[in-house]
Design a protein around this motif. Structure first.
Motif, short mmCIF file in Angstrom:
data_model
loop_
_atom_site.label_atom_id
_atom_site.label_comp_id
_atom_site.label_asym_id
_atom_site.label_seq_id
_atom_site.Cartn_x
_atom_site.Cartn_y
_atom_site.Cartn_z
N UNK A 111 0.81 -1.08 -0.38
CA UNK A 111 -0.25 -0.05 -0.08
C UNK A 111 0.88 1.30 0.02
N UNK A 112 1.86 1.28 0.64
CA UNK A 112 2.88 2.19 0.52
C UNK A 112 3.48 2.78 -0.72
N UNK A 113 3.93 1.64 -1.23
CA UNK A 113 4.37 1.99 -2.46
C UNK A 113 3.04 1.86 -3.77
N UNK A 114 2.28 1.58 -3.63
CA UNK A 114 1.14 1.97 -4.52
C UNK A 114 0.80 3.88 -4.24
N UNK A 115 0.96 3.96 -2.89
CA UNK A 115 1.02 5.48 -2.72
C UNK A 115 1.88 6.12 -3.59
N UNK A 116 3.60 5.69 -3.60
CA UNK A 116 4.21 6.71 -3.62
C UNK A 116 3.65 6.53 -5.14
N UNK A 117 3.39 5.55 -6.44
CA UNK A 117 3.02 5.29 -7.34
C UNK A 117 2.43 6.50 -7.77
N UNK A 118 1.53 6.73 -6.68
CA UNK A 118 0.27 7.67 -7.45
C UNK A 118 1.03 8.97 -6.81
N UNK A 119 1.56 9.20 -5.69
CA UNK A 119 2.28 10.85 -5.76
C UNK A 119 3.07 11.19 -7.14
N UNK A 120 3.71 9.41 -7.52
CA UNK A 120 4.98 10.55 -8.88
C UNK A 120 3.53 10.98 -9.81
N UNK A 121 2.91 9.85 -10.05
CA UNK A 121 1.42 10.21 -11.37
C UNK A 121 1.23 11.13 -10.82
N UNK A 122 0.73 11.94 -9.44
CA UNK A 122 -0.29 13.25 -9.30
C UNK A 122 0.99 13.97 -9.84
N UNK A 123 2.09 13.83 -9.66
CA UNK A 123 2.74 15.11 -9.75
C UNK A 123 3.52 15.24 -11.54
N UNK A 124 3.69 14.48 -12.45
CA UNK A 124 4.07 14.06 -13.71
C UNK A 124 2.67 14.38 -14.26
N UNK A 125 1.69 13.78 -13.94
CA UNK A 125 0.09 14.32 -14.30
C UNK A 125 -0.31 12.74 -15.90
N UNK A 126 -1.09 13.35 -16.10
CA UNK A 126 -1.22 11.91 -16.97
C UNK A 126 -0.78 11.73 -18.46
N UNK A 127 -0.70 12.59 -18.47
CA UNK A 127 0.73 12.15 -20.60
C UNK A 127 -0.18 12.72 -21.49
N UNK A 128 0.23 12.38 -22.29
CA UNK A 128 -0.94 12.62 -23.81
C UNK A 128 -1.73 11.24 -24.01
N UNK A 129 -1.55 10.29 -23.49
CA UNK A 129 -3.02 9.34 -24.21
C UNK A 129 -3.82 9.52 -22.45
N UNK A 130 -4.24 10.46 -22.94
CA UNK A 130 -5.68 10.22 -22.11
C UNK A 130 -6.17 11.21 -21.79
N UNK A 131 -7.09 11.38 -21.05
CA UNK A 131 -8.35 12.68 -20.99
C UNK A 131 -7.97 13.32 -20.77
N UNK A 132 -7.11 14.00 -20.16
CA UNK A 132 -7.00 14.74 -19.34
C UNK A 132 -5.59 15.57 -20.74
N UNK A 133 -5.15 14.81 -21.49
CA UNK A 133 -4.32 15.65 -22.16
C UNK A 133 -5.25 16.19 -23.42
N UNK A 134 -6.98 15.69 -23.71
CA UNK A 134 -7.41 15.55 -24.39
C UNK A 134 -8.13 16.80 -24.53
N UNK A 135 -8.60 16.97 -23.48
CA UNK A 135 -9.07 18.63 -22.88
C UNK A 135 -8.74 19.88 -22.85
N UNK A 136 -7.04 19.71 -22.15
CA UNK A 136 -6.38 20.61 -22.40
C UNK A 136 -5.77 20.96 -23.67
N UNK A 137 -5.66 20.20 -24.46
CA UNK A 137 -6.03 20.47 -26.19
C UNK A 137 -6.51 21.22 -25.93
N UNK A 138 -7.70 20.78 -26.67
CA UNK A 138 -9.69 21.43 -26.11
C UNK A 138 -9.58 22.82 -25.71
N UNK A 139 -9.08 23.23 -24.42
CA UNK A 139 -8.96 24.72 -23.82
C UNK A 139 -8.42 25.94 -24.65
#
Length: 139
Positions: A111-139
């Motif tokens: 669980x602590x390792x997964x929390x670390x993975x989620x914190x790393x993901x939170x710091x980088x964001x979802x990347x190009x292959x994501x809904x977030x990227x599509x939404x940011x690109x259209x804004x």
């Protein structure tokens, strides 16, 4: 070639690694949410064994399923990843705190390792292959 930045300096590798990381982090929660539906009574009792009321189980299921799908799709990734990091730490402390038991020891640090993975993901964001990227690109 600089081995220190072999992934981060390659846009395609970086985005592919981010996607694969999101798949890995999300699938355990999607499957756990489905398990909690299938074995609802047993999971309600397990929730209560940690001192939490059984009526919270539907909220846990919704969080795991919806949040897992958000991470998988890369939607609201930074906020969802922060929520999952907190969820992982709290569940480690509440349900896997008997570190003298080898299985609980491994579950705690998983669980602590997964929390670390989620914190790393939170710091980088979802990347190009994501809904977030599509939404940011259209804004």
């Amino acid at each position: 070639m600089n081995l220190l930045n072999i992934v981060s300096k390659n846009d395609y590798l970086s985005n592919a690694a981010n996607l694969l990381g999101r798949v890995g982090l999300s699938v355990i929660f999607i499957l756990a949410g489905m398990n909690k539906i299938q074995y609802f009574e047993g999971n309600a009792q397990y929730l209560a064994s940690g001192g939490l009321p059984e009526f919270l189980l539907p909220l846990v299921i919704a969080f795991e399923l919806i949040g897992g799908l958000f991470i998988l799709a890369g939607a609201l990734t930074q906020l969802t990843a922060l929520a999952f990091a907190g969820f992982c730490v709290v569940s480690a402390l509440v349900y896997h705190n008997n570190l003298a038991d080898q299985m609980q020891f491994f579950m705690f640090f998983k669980n602590i390792a997964m929390a670390g993975g989620f914190l790393a993901l939170a710091s980088t964001g979802a990347g190009r292959f994501s809904v977030d990227h599509k939404l940011a690109k259209s804004a």
